[in-house]
Design a protein around this motif. Structure first.
Motif, short mmCIF file in Angstrom:
data_model
loop_
_atom_site.label_atom_id
_atom_site.label_comp_id
_atom_site.label_asym_id
_atom_site.label_seq_id
_atom_site.Cartn_x
_atom_site.Cartn_y
_atom_site.Cartn_z
N VAL A 142 6.86 10.26 -5.24
CA VAL A 142 5.91 9.28 -5.53
C VAL A 142 5.14 9.92 -6.90
O VAL A 142 4.92 11.10 -6.73
CB VAL A 142 4.78 9.17 -4.53
CG1 VAL A 142 3.69 8.39 -4.99
CG2 VAL A 142 5.40 8.64 -3.26
N THR A 143 5.06 8.96 -7.95
CA THR A 143 4.45 9.38 -9.16
C THR A 143 2.92 8.58 -9.22
O THR A 143 3.15 7.36 -8.72
CB THR A 143 5.36 8.71 -10.36
OG1 THR A 143 6.43 9.50 -10.38
CG2 THR A 143 4.65 9.23 -11.83
N ASP A 189 0.96 -1.27 -0.03
CA ASP A 189 0.18 -0.20 0.00
C ASP A 189 0.96 1.10 0.06
O ASP A 189 2.06 1.19 -0.04
CB ASP A 189 -0.89 -0.14 1.19
CG ASP A 189 -0.34 -0.12 2.42
OD1 ASP A 189 0.89 0.08 2.61
OD2 ASP A 189 -0.91 -0.76 3.40
N ARG A 190 0.16 2.48 0.04
CA ARG A 190 0.90 3.74 -0.07
C ARG A 190 1.87 3.98 1.22
O ARG A 190 3.04 4.45 0.79
CB ARG A 190 -0.12 4.74 -0.31
CG ARG A 190 0.58 6.13 -0.57
CD ARG A 190 -0.40 7.14 -0.91
NE ARG A 190 0.42 8.35 -1.17
CZ ARG A 190 0.74 8.81 -2.56
NH1 ARG A 190 0.74 8.43 -3.45
NH2 ARG A 190 1.45 9.89 -2.45
N ASP A 191 1.31 3.51 2.51
CA ASP A 191 2.22 3.52 3.61
C ASP A 191 3.57 2.79 3.34
O ASP A 191 4.61 3.49 3.85
CB ASP A 191 1.46 3.06 4.71
CG ASP A 191 0.33 4.11 5.35
OD1 ASP A 191 0.20 5.21 4.60
OD2 ASP A 191 -0.60 3.65 5.84
N PHE A 204 -1.83 2.81 -10.11
CA PHE A 204 -0.94 2.67 -9.29
C PHE A 204 0.21 3.90 -8.97
O PHE A 204 0.09 4.81 -9.75
CB PHE A 204 -0.01 1.42 -9.50
CG PHE A 204 0.68 1.51 -10.70
CD1 PHE A 204 2.01 1.73 -10.77
CD2 PHE A 204 0.17 1.03 -11.97
CE1 PHE A 204 2.76 1.87 -12.03
CE2 PHE A 204 0.70 1.12 -13.05
CZ PHE A 204 2.24 1.48 -13.14
N HIS A 205 0.88 3.91 -7.93
CA HIS A 205 1.69 4.80 -7.58
C HIS A 205 3.08 4.35 -7.29
O HIS A 205 3.30 3.02 -6.85
CB HIS A 205 1.25 5.52 -6.15
CG HIS A 205 -0.16 6.12 -6.19
ND1 HIS A 205 -0.61 7.30 -6.33
CD2 HIS A 205 -1.33 5.38 -6.08
CE1 HIS A 205 -1.84 7.48 -6.35
NE2 HIS A 205 -2.50 6.06 -6.19
N ALA A 236 6.05 -0.16 -6.61
CA ALA A 236 4.61 0.40 -7.03
C ALA A 236 3.50 -0.07 -5.84
O ALA A 236 3.69 -1.19 -5.51
CB ALA A 236 4.38 0.03 -8.34
N CYS A 237 2.46 0.64 -5.69
CA CYS A 237 1.41 0.26 -4.64
C CYS A 237 0.07 0.40 -5.59
O CYS A 237 0.06 1.48 -6.22
CB CYS A 237 1.45 0.83 -3.48
SG CYS A 237 1.22 2.67 -3.53
N PRO A 238 -0.78 -0.49 -5.34
CA PRO A 238 -2.06 -0.16 -6.03
C PRO A 238 -2.98 1.16 -5.56
O PRO A 238 -2.88 1.45 -4.28
CB PRO A 238 -2.87 -1.34 -5.56
CG PRO A 238 -2.39 -1.99 -4.36
CD PRO A 238 -0.83 -1.61 -4.55
#
Length: 185
Positions: free
Chosen positions: A113-114, A92-94, A119-120, A135-137
């Motif tokens: 972060v892009t 995840d983003r965290d 995804f990021h 990458a995270c969803p």
């Protein structure tokens, strides 16, 4: 007949020990195997090498070869550095932000972060010059992947004919905010 999964992906490295230390320290990969021989098993060519294997999670293996008798490794000068890379998924983003902070605290230059909508990502280079992406969803990944799936063949066909970016998924990087400040799909 169908493939099961990727067994491993192999890259060349400049220094085997430095490479193992980077991936174990920076990305928490486990060093699982080293093979060193004086002759290439497939070609029987006399060429000493060190072959390293790192656990990238869920049965995914990242491997490297150090080839001390070969000329210094380089890049294809006709391919931009951002094109050839390996991407790893994080939860995840965290988790993505935690990796970014960890890498930067250890002197690694990180881009991002892009936001790719589905995804990021963050990007950085390993000690060998290989570009790495984490990458995270996106929370709306499933919905957006369905939209992309519906146009993938049309996009490919148009690209094949024109070599210009089809606009079927232009919404992907053109997020807009509605009047109430919520992102429009």
């Amino acid at each position: 007949m169908k493939l099961d999964r990727i067994h491993h992906v192999a890259y060349r490295c400049k220094d085997a020990k430095e490479t193992v230390e980077f991936y174990t320290r920076m990305l928490n990969m486990d060093f699982v195997l080293a093979i060193a021989e004086d002759k290439v098993p497939s070609t029987h060519e006399p060429d000493p090498y060190m072959h390293l294997f790192l656990d990238a999670g869920n049965g995914n293996v990242l491997a490297f070869f150090e080839l001390p008798t070969k000329p210094e490794m380089g890049r294809d000068p006709n391919t931009p550095k951002w094109v050839q890379h390996i991407a790893f998924k994080v939860k995840d983003r965290d988790t993505l932000i935690a990796f970014k902070d960890h890498l930067e605290a250890n002197g690694v230059d990180v881009l991002g972060v892009t936001d790719h909508s589905i995804f990021h990502s963050i990007y950085f280079f390993d000690p060998n010059g290989h570009r790495v992406e984490l990458a995270c969803p996106d929370p709306r990944e499933e919905e957006m992947l369905k939209r992309l799936d519906a146009v993938k063949w049309d996009m490919l066909e148009e690209w094949s004919r024109t070599k210009r970016a089809p606009q079927h998924a232009a919404w992907l990087h053109a997020r807009e905010l509605s009047k109430d400040g919520v992102e429009a799909p």
